[in-house]
Design an enzyme around this catalytic site. Structure first.
Site, PDB file in Angstrom:
ATOM      1  N   CYS A 175      24.885  31.046 -42.330  1.00 34.81           N
ATOM      2  CA  CYS A 175      23.617  30.643 -42.935  1.00 34.81           C
ATOM      3  C   CYS A 175      23.832  30.056 -44.326  1.00 34.81           C
ATOM      4  O   CYS A 175      23.582  30.717 -45.345  1.00 34.81           O
ATOM      5  CB  CYS A 175      22.645  31.797 -43.010  1.00 34.81           C
ATOM      6  SG  CYS A 175      20.970  31.240 -43.441  1.00 34.81           S
ATOM      7  N   CYS A 353      17.837  26.045 -40.326  1.00 37.51           N
ATOM      8  CA  CYS A 353      17.917  26.868 -41.525  1.00 37.51           C
ATOM      9  C   CYS A 353      16.542  26.892 -42.182  1.00 37.51           C
ATOM     10  O   CYS A 353      16.156  25.923 -42.847  1.00 37.51           O
ATOM     11  CB  CYS A 353      18.962  26.294 -42.490  1.00 37.51           C
ATOM     12  SG  CYS A 353      19.241  27.345 -43.935  1.00 37.51           S
TER      13      CYS A 353
END
Length: 424
Positions: A175, A353
Site C-alpha cells: 500500500c 489505493c
C-alpha cells in the site's frame, strides 16, 4: 493442491493443492483456498497458516488516526478459514519446487501436485538504526504492524508543538499510499484540535514523486500546497535517535549527505522486502520476489506453481485490491491448467489505493500495469469525495470479510464495464 499464503501454507491431504502463507495477516491464501475448494473439493485443498487472528490491514490507516479501533480490524482465523480444507497451523520454512515439497517449522514435509504461494512480504524495522528500540518510546508509531499502530494514535493525541514527521522507505512497500494517508489525517486532527498552527507537518519520501500516477499526484500536490504540508523528495530514513527525538535522513540524490529532523511525532513506514522462504529458493527472481508470468500469475519456471499478492514480482502496487483482481485471474488460470488448456485471461495489473485525505474525504486511485487510471466510476476519481471515504471506511471492510475471503470478490472489473457502458 497446496496453498502457501501470507504467513501460512495451505496443503491438500491428498497432496493435490497446497497454499502457503508466512507473512502475517495476508489474504491471498484464504481467498484462493475458498476458490480452490469450490473448484476441486475441500478434501483436495490444504493451507499452512500459523496465525490465530486474521487482520484487515487496510483499516489500520484509520486506526492510527483514531477513527477505527484495532479490535475492529481482526477476527479469529478459524472464522474466515474455508470449512473442510486442511488447515496446517505452522509456518513455512522451505519450499523445494524440484521435489514438489514444502517443509514447515516443525519439520513436517508436505508433498503437492500444485502450489499457490501467497507469503506476503516482510517488514524490516531493524534495517533503520535505532528504530526497534525507538518504537518503545511514546512519540513514534507505525501503521504497518498491529503491535505499533495504536502508538501512532497515542503520539498524535499527545502532540503539543513541533515537527510531525512521516516517512516512506527506499524499498517496495505494501500500500504505497499509506505512508502519506496518515500525514493527511494527522494534519486534519491537528486542525480539529487547534494545534495545527504550532505544528510543521513533514513528509519525507524516498521517491522522486509524491505518487506514481500523475493524475492523482497532481491532486495530492494541490492538497499539500493548500494545507501547507512540507514534502521532501528522495529523503530516506536511516536512523532514529529516540532519546533526542531526532530522525536522520539520507539524500538519495547525494549519497552520504544526511539531514537531521527533530520531531514531536514520528510515523515510520519501515523498509520491506521479499519473504526469506522465497528469496532463498529457486522460485525467486534476482531481487528475491516470486517470479511469475505477469499475465497469468503462473511461475515462469515451475508450471505447477502459482502466486498471488505481495510476495510476487508483478509490476504493480501491492494492495488488497490487487489481490482481489489477481484472485479472479489466478482462478481462471488454474482451471485451464488443470484441463491441460492454455490460460486465456490476462491480469492487467489493476490495483487500487483509496488515498484518505481527511476524516471524511478520499481520492480513489485505480490504475493498471502502465500506471494509467483504470477507474470504476464514471466520475473524476482524482477529486476528494465524502462518498469515497465511506466506501473506504465502511463498504470495503464488509467486502473484504464477506466477499474477498470467501472467494466471491474478484475486483470491480465487471462493474466498471457496466458503469462505463462497456467502453472501458
Amino acid at each position: 493442491m497446496l496453498i502457501v499464503s501470507e504467513p501460512q501454507i495451505l496443503y491438500l491431504s491428498i497432496t493435490e493443492l497446497l497454499l502457503t502463507r508466512n507473512d502475517l495477516y495476508l489474504c491471498g491464501g484464504i481467498t484462493m483456498s475458498a476458490r480452490m475448494k469450490r473448484m476441486m473439493g475441500a478434501e483436495n485443498v490444504a493451507i499452512v497458516e500459523p496465525s490465530e487472528m486474521h487482520y484487515y490491514q487496510p483499516i489500520w490507516t484509520l486506526v492510527g488516526a483514531g477513527a477505527k479501533s484495532v479490535a475492529s480490524s481482526g477476527r479469529p482465523t478459524a472464522s474466515v478459514m474455508p470449512s473442510g480444507v486442511k488447515w496446517v497451523k505452522s509456518k513455512v520454512q522451505e519450499i523445494n519446487p524440484d521435489t514438489n515439497t514444502v517443509r514447515t517449522d516443525d519439520g513436517t514435509e508436505i508433498s503437492y501436485e500444485y502450489l499457490i504461494v501467497g507469503l506476503g512480504l516482510q517488514l524490516h524495522y531493524e534495517k533503520i538504526k535505532g528504530l526497534p528500540e525507538g518504537l518503545e518510546h511514546p512519540k513514534i508509531g507505525s501503521n504497518y504492524s498491529v503491535q505499533t499502530v495504536e502508538k501512532t494514535w497515542k503520539a498524535l493525541q499527545n502532540f503539543k508543538e513541533g515537527n510531525a514527521v512521516f516517512t516512506f522507505p527506499n524499498t517496495p512497500v505494501k500500500c504505497p499510499g499509506a505512508p502519506q494517508k496518515i500525514m493527511y489525517l494527522s494534519d486534519a486532527f491537528l486542525r480539529k484540535t487547534g494545534k495545527r498552527n504550532k505544528a510543521k507537518v513533514i513528509y519525507n519520501t524516498s521517491l522522486p514523486v509524491l505518487f506514481g500516477v500523475k493524475k492523482y499526484a497532481d491532486s495530492l500536490w494541490d492538497i499539500v500546497k493548500r494545507r501547507d504540508l512540507q514534502v521532501n523528495l528522495r529523503q530516506n530514513l536511516i536512523e532514529v535517535r529516540a532519546d533526542k527525538q531526532e530522525a536522520v535522513f539520507e539524500n538519495l540524490d547525494k549519497p552520504g549527505e544526511t539531514k537531521v529532523f527533530e520531531y514531536e511525532m514520528l510515523h515510520v513506514a519501515p523498509p520491506m522486502g521479499p519473504h526469506l522462504v522465497i528469496k532463498g529458493s529457486p522460485l525467486a527472481d534476482e531481487a528475491g520476489w516470486l517470479d511469475l508470468n505477469k499475465d497469468t500469475l503462473q511461475h515462469n519456471k515451475y508450471p505447477n506453481v502459482f502466486g498471488i499478492g505481495d510476495c510476487t514480482n508483478l509490476p504493480t502496487a501491492k494492495t488488497a485490491a490487487a489481490v482481489a483482481a489477481q484472485s479472479a485471474i489466478l482462478n481462471r488460470t488454474i482451471s485451464k491448467v488443470l484441463k491441460n488448456e492454455k490460460p486465456d485471461k490476462k491480469y492487467d495489473g489493476y490495483t487500487s489505493c483509496p488515498l484518505v485525505t481527511s476524516y471524511n474525504t478520499v481520492i480513489l486511485a485505480e490504475f493498471d500495469y502502465n500506471g494509467q487510471p483504470l477507474e470504476t466510476f464514471p466520475i473524476n476519481q482524482a477529486k476528494e469525495r465524502r462518498l469515497m471515504y465511506h466506501m473506504k471506511a465502511d463498504v470495503m471492510p464488509h467486502l473484504y470479510w464477506h466477499g474477498l475471503l470467501r472467494g466471491l470478490w474478484g475486483g470491480p472489473g465487471p462493474y466498471r464495464k457496466v458503469f462505463h457502458l462497456g467502453m472501458k
